[in-house]
Design a protein around this motif. Structure first.
Motif, short mmCIF file in Angstrom:
data_model
loop_
_atom_site.label_atom_id
_atom_site.label_comp_id
_atom_site.label_asym_id
_atom_site.label_seq_id
_atom_site.Cartn_x
_atom_site.Cartn_y
_atom_site.Cartn_z
N PRO A 1 -13.74 7.55 -1.79
CA PRO A 1 -12.86 7.41 -2.95
C PRO A 1 -11.66 8.34 -2.81
O PRO A 1 -11.77 9.46 -2.32
N GLY A 2 -10.49 7.85 -3.21
CA GLY A 2 -9.27 8.64 -3.11
C GLY A 2 -8.49 8.40 -1.84
O GLY A 2 -7.35 8.88 -1.71
N THR A 3 -9.07 7.63 -0.90
CA THR A 3 -8.35 7.33 0.34
C THR A 3 -7.12 6.47 0.04
O THR A 3 -7.20 5.47 -0.67
N VAL A 4 -5.97 6.88 0.57
CA VAL A 4 -4.70 6.21 0.28
C VAL A 4 -4.45 5.11 1.31
O VAL A 4 -4.56 5.33 2.53
N LEU A 5 -4.12 3.91 0.80
CA LEU A 5 -3.81 2.78 1.67
C LEU A 5 -2.32 2.59 1.88
O LEU A 5 -1.89 1.99 2.87
N GLY A 6 -1.51 3.06 0.91
CA GLY A 6 -0.08 2.89 1.01
C GLY A 6 0.61 3.38 -0.25
O GLY A 6 -0.02 3.98 -1.12
N THR A 7 1.91 3.14 -0.33
CA THR A 7 2.68 3.55 -1.50
C THR A 7 3.25 2.32 -2.20
O THR A 7 3.57 1.31 -1.57
N VAL A 8 3.36 2.45 -3.52
CA VAL A 8 3.77 1.33 -4.36
C VAL A 8 5.01 1.72 -5.14
O VAL A 8 5.12 2.85 -5.64
N LYS A 9 5.96 0.79 -5.25
CA LYS A 9 7.13 1.04 -6.09
C LYS A 9 6.69 1.22 -7.54
O LYS A 9 5.75 0.59 -8.00
N ASN A 10 7.41 2.06 -8.26
CA ASN A 10 7.01 2.40 -9.61
C ASN A 10 6.91 1.19 -10.54
O ASN A 10 6.08 1.15 -11.45
N ASN A 11 7.79 0.21 -10.34
CA ASN A 11 7.81 -0.93 -11.25
C ASN A 11 6.90 -2.08 -10.79
O ASN A 11 6.94 -3.18 -11.33
N THR A 12 6.09 -1.83 -9.77
CA THR A 12 5.22 -2.86 -9.25
C THR A 12 3.85 -2.79 -9.93
O THR A 12 3.27 -1.71 -10.05
N ALA A 13 3.36 -3.93 -10.37
CA ALA A 13 2.00 -3.99 -10.90
C ALA A 13 1.02 -3.87 -9.74
O ALA A 13 1.43 -3.80 -8.57
N MET A 14 -0.28 -3.83 -10.03
CA MET A 14 -1.28 -3.74 -8.97
C MET A 14 -1.00 -4.82 -7.92
O MET A 14 -1.01 -6.01 -8.21
N VAL B 1 10.72 0.55 4.48
CA VAL B 1 10.53 1.44 3.33
C VAL B 1 10.89 0.76 2.02
O VAL B 1 10.20 0.94 1.01
N ASP B 2 11.93 -0.06 2.02
CA ASP B 2 12.39 -0.69 0.78
C ASP B 2 11.59 -1.96 0.51
O ASP B 2 12.09 -3.07 0.66
N THR B 3 10.35 -1.81 0.11
CA THR B 3 9.47 -2.94 -0.17
C THR B 3 8.54 -2.57 -1.32
O THR B 3 8.38 -1.40 -1.65
N ASP B 4 7.93 -3.59 -1.94
CA ASP B 4 7.05 -3.33 -3.08
C ASP B 4 5.83 -2.49 -2.67
O ASP B 4 5.41 -1.59 -3.40
N LEU B 5 5.28 -2.82 -1.51
CA LEU B 5 4.07 -2.15 -1.03
C LEU B 5 4.27 -1.76 0.43
O LEU B 5 4.40 -2.62 1.29
N LEU B 6 4.28 -0.46 0.68
CA LEU B 6 4.39 0.05 2.04
C LEU B 6 3.01 0.53 2.49
O LEU B 6 2.51 1.55 2.01
#
Length: 334
Positions: free
Chosen positions: A265-278, A245-250
């Motif tokens: 469109p709109g399909t979610v691949l994962g979650t990104v930390k708020n301070n992470t760029a694309m 869980v504690d990673t830039d991209l989960l």
């Protein structure tokens, strides 16, 4: 210079892929004579953790023990060192399916070896080229080509309906051989699947028995043809995981189920930390950055922007780092 043999070393048809280095301690090209002189060229173990091609060659040659081959056969046994450790490649090695003429890699001993192999096979008037691979992710069997000319489509259709056309990444074996003969890459599913071995064996045996490829145009209704429009990598600076869980991209744990499925469109691949760029980098077949065309993230969720079809999504984090996260495709019509 590439090591060449004109006979099979004793024990080659019985040894496992991770023991092959005991018989062939370096990449080796073996030429075997057949009734038709122009050889079929087959490369196996360009990735050391993809043994299906090697196993299919073993089965094919056992089938013809004591008999004349219908056609001459040249087999390149690739990254035997990585195969000894059941790895795609070693950390200090280039990818053996990125070293071929047309590569963007700097010159090295491996790229020179690949150039030499193509020159040798051109001089031998190669009939067709087959590069056999496995997938790490959940994928159907399919054939890849680098030209839409009819001989390539005919060769690929012998493997099945599903055909993928691509011109990037550069430096792949099929792309180099496409300059001198019909060439195809076979993707035979996961390494541990018996069906992949049987499918590859059936295809190689059919190729050996061909006197020529069919001349008539392929019928559009006989194939499902897709075009790879982008390669997607995870930025080298981004930490990612499927379960930490504690990673830039989960990334989602069921990601590979999207392979060869039209994703909305709109399909979610994962979650990104708020301070992470694309975290992703997508490039089209000309090397142009098209990341924003396909991906965005909102409220910490990484999502797809447009209808697309992924392939080669895998849960193997090492393979993702060494190669890519996936490819994106669109259907094309002849």
């Amino acid at each position: 210079m590439i090591k060449q043999l004109d006979n099979l070393p004793e024990g080659l048809l019985e040894v496992s892929s991770n023991e092959l280095h005991t018989l062939l301690p370096e990449p080796t090209l073996i030429h075997l004579p057949g009734k038709q002189a122009a050889p079929l060229f087959v490369s196996v173990l360009l990735h050391g953790n993809e043994p299906t091609g090697f196993l299919a060659i073993q089965s094919l040659l056992k089938k013809y023990q004591g008999k004349q081959l219908p056609r001459s056969l040249s087999v390149f046994f690739g990254n035997v060192t990585a195969a000894s450790r059941l790895l795609r490649r070693l950390d200090n090695q280039p990818d053996y399916n990125r070293i071929w003429p047309g590569t963007e890699l700097p010159d090295c001993s491996e790229t020179k070896m690949a150039q030499e192999i193509v020159a040798i096979m051109k001089k031998r008037n190669v009939f067709a080229s087959v590069d056999v691979h496995n997938n790490t992710g959940l994928n159907p069997h399919y054939a890849c080509i680098n030209s839409l000319d009819n001989p390539f489509l005919q060769l690929a259709s012998l493997f099945g309906r599903l055909i993928v056309y691509f011109i990037r990444p550069k430096g792949v074996q099929s792309g180099a051989f496409a300059q001198i003969c019909p060439a195809v890459t076979l993707e035979c599913g996961r390494p541990d699947q018996q069906h992949g071995l049987e499918h590859a064996l059936e295809f190689l045996n059919s190729c050996l028995r061909l006197t020529e490829l069919p001349q008539h145009p392929i019928l559009p209704q006989d194939i499902d043809l897709f075009h790879t429009v982008a390669q997607v990598k995870i930025d080298d600076q981004v930490n990612f995981s499927f379960d930490q869980v504690d990673t830039d991209l989960l990334l989602k744990e069921d990601l590979e189920r999207m392979n060869f499925t039209e994703v909305s469109p709109g399909t979610v691949l994962g979650t990104v930390k708020n301070n992470t760029a694309m975290p992703l980098v997508a490039k089209d077949e000309h090397g142009k950055d098209v990341t924003d065309h396909f991906f965005s993230f909102q409220n910490g969720q990484l999502q797809i922007n447009r209808l697309t079809m992924p392939s080669m999504l895998t849960l193997d984090e090492r393979v993702i780092r060494q190669d890519c996260l996936c490819y994106l495709m669109e259907r094309i019509h002849l």
